[in-house]
Design a protein around this motif. Structure first.
Motif, PDB file in Angstrom:
ATOM      1  N   ILE A  37       0.819  -1.271   0.014  1.00  0.00           N
ATOM      2  CA  ILE A  37      -0.041   0.155  -0.191  1.00  0.00           C
ATOM      3  C   ILE A  37       0.743   1.283  -0.181  1.00  0.00           C
ATOM      4  O   ILE A  37       1.705   1.311   0.854  1.00  0.00           O
ATOM      5  CB  ILE A  37      -0.903  -0.078   1.326  1.00  0.00           C
ATOM      6  CG1 ILE A  37      -1.657  -1.433   1.486  1.00  0.00           C
ATOM      7  CG2 ILE A  37      -1.932   1.434   1.146  1.00  0.00           C
ATOM      8  CD1 ILE A  37      -2.646  -1.414   2.761  1.00  0.00           C
ATOM      9  N   ASP A  38       0.740   2.033  -1.003  1.00  0.00           N
ATOM     10  CA  ASP A  38       1.774   3.492  -1.175  1.00  0.00           C
ATOM     11  C   ASP A  38       1.230   4.219  -0.086  1.00  0.00           C
ATOM     12  O   ASP A  38      -0.099   4.530   0.023  1.00  0.00           O
ATOM     13  CB  ASP A  38       1.334   3.917  -2.394  1.00  0.00           C
ATOM     14  CG  ASP A  38       2.409   5.050  -2.892  1.00  0.00           C
ATOM     15  OD1 ASP A  38       1.984   6.176  -2.119  1.00  0.00           O
ATOM     16  OD2 ASP A  38       3.312   4.987  -3.289  1.00  0.00           O
ATOM     17  N   LYS A  39       2.106   4.624   0.917  1.00  0.00           N
ATOM     18  CA  LYS A  39       1.441   5.629   1.978  1.00  0.00           C
ATOM     19  C   LYS A  39       0.994   7.115   1.410  1.00  0.00           C
ATOM     20  O   LYS A  39       0.721   7.711   2.150  1.00  0.00           O
ATOM     21  CB  LYS A  39       2.711   5.840   3.004  1.00  0.00           C
ATOM     22  CG  LYS A  39       2.937   4.408   3.629  1.00  0.00           C
ATOM     23  CD  LYS A  39       4.326   4.289   4.622  1.00  0.00           C
ATOM     24  CE  LYS A  39       4.133   5.520   5.505  1.00  0.00           C
ATOM     25  NZ  LYS A  39       5.469   5.368   6.196  1.00  0.00           N
ATOM     26  N   HIS A  40       1.407   7.220  -0.021  1.00  0.00           N
ATOM     27  CA  HIS A  40       0.906   8.547  -0.164  1.00  0.00           C
ATOM     28  C   HIS A  40      -0.523   8.683  -1.047  1.00  0.00           C
ATOM     29  O   HIS A  40      -1.279   9.584  -0.852  1.00  0.00           O
ATOM     30  CB  HIS A  40       1.968   9.505  -1.238  1.00  0.00           C
ATOM     31  CG  HIS A  40       3.362   9.517  -0.459  1.00  0.00           C
ATOM     32  ND1 HIS A  40       3.713  10.329   0.815  1.00  0.00           N
ATOM     33  CD2 HIS A  40       4.368   8.814  -0.366  1.00  0.00           C
ATOM     34  CE1 HIS A  40       4.671  10.118   1.063  1.00  0.00           C
ATOM     35  NE2 HIS A  40       5.087   9.193   0.558  1.00  0.00           N
ATOM     36  N   THR A  41      -0.539   7.471  -1.840  1.00  0.00           N
ATOM     37  CA  THR A  41      -1.830   7.611  -2.629  1.00  0.00           C
ATOM     38  C   THR A  41      -2.678   6.294  -2.330  1.00  0.00           C
ATOM     39  O   THR A  41      -3.895   6.281  -2.828  1.00  0.00           O
ATOM     40  CB  THR A  41      -1.271   7.409  -4.164  1.00  0.00           C
ATOM     41  OG1 THR A  41      -0.651   5.875  -4.236  1.00  0.00           O
ATOM     42  CG2 THR A  41      -0.236   8.354  -4.633  1.00  0.00           C
ATOM     43  N   ALA A  42      -2.261   5.521  -1.638  1.00  0.00           N
ATOM     44  CA  ALA A  42      -3.095   4.254  -1.246  1.00  0.00           C
ATOM     45  C   ALA A  42      -3.249   3.349  -2.320  1.00  0.00           C
ATOM     46  O   ALA A  42      -4.041   2.220  -2.185  1.00  0.00           O
ATOM     47  CB  ALA A  42      -4.699   4.767  -0.536  1.00  0.00           C
ATOM     48  N   GLU A  43      -2.604   3.537  -3.369  1.00  0.00           N
ATOM     49  CA  GLU A  43      -2.550   2.552  -4.527  1.00  0.00           C
ATOM     50  C   GLU A  43      -1.995   1.175  -3.878  1.00  0.00           C
ATOM     51  O   GLU A  43      -0.881   1.350  -3.267  1.00  0.00           O
ATOM     52  CB  GLU A  43      -1.806   3.104  -5.686  1.00  0.00           C
ATOM     53  CG  GLU A  43      -2.572   4.080  -6.398  1.00  0.00           C
ATOM     54  CD  GLU A  43      -1.785   4.733  -7.639  1.00  0.00           C
ATOM     55  OE1 GLU A  43      -0.816   4.216  -8.211  1.00  0.00           O
ATOM     56  OE2 GLU A  43      -2.281   5.539  -8.227  1.00  0.00           O
TER      57      GLU A  43
END
Length: 113
Positions: free
Chosen positions: A99-105
């Motif tokens: 889980i990307d911590k900036h975009t939630a992607e």
């Protein structure tokens, strides 16, 4: 692209596990590698439950290892006289979610376990 926004927003709180499980369980089965994780069946059915195994944090990424419980069937030839009953079989696979911590992607990969 899969975005696990609620899980990201709950990261570092006691609500993280509940939010993550809820979001995983709301994903369409086609967004998870359920078909590739089959061990006894030949077709993954809709509906699954998630279990959190572990979490870690790397540069900009929340890494989650989760178990997915679901059902599959072994399909027959679909002939009118096919005596093979269609029985649901319990299936289980382990996935890694990044889980990307900036975009939630979120990317999801099947683990060989």
């Amino acid at each position: 692209m899969i975005r696990l926004t609620k899980a990201l927003n709950a990261w570092g709180t006691p609500e993280f596990e509940r939010a993550l499980k809820q979001e995983i369980e709301q994903l369409d089965g086609a967004q998870l590698p359920l078909q590739q994780g089959l061990t006894t069946g030949s077709y993954a059915l809709a509906g699954h439950k998630a279990m959190l195994i572990s979490t870690s944090e790397d540069a900009g990424v929340i890494r989650v290892k989760a178990g997915i419980f679901y059902s599959g069937i072994l399909t027959g030839c679909a002939c009118a006289d096919d005596p093979t009953p269609v029985n649901e079989e319990s299936e289980y696979c382990v996935v890694q979610l990044d889980i990307d911590k900036h975009t939630a992607e979120t990317s999801i990969a099947l683990l060989a376990e």
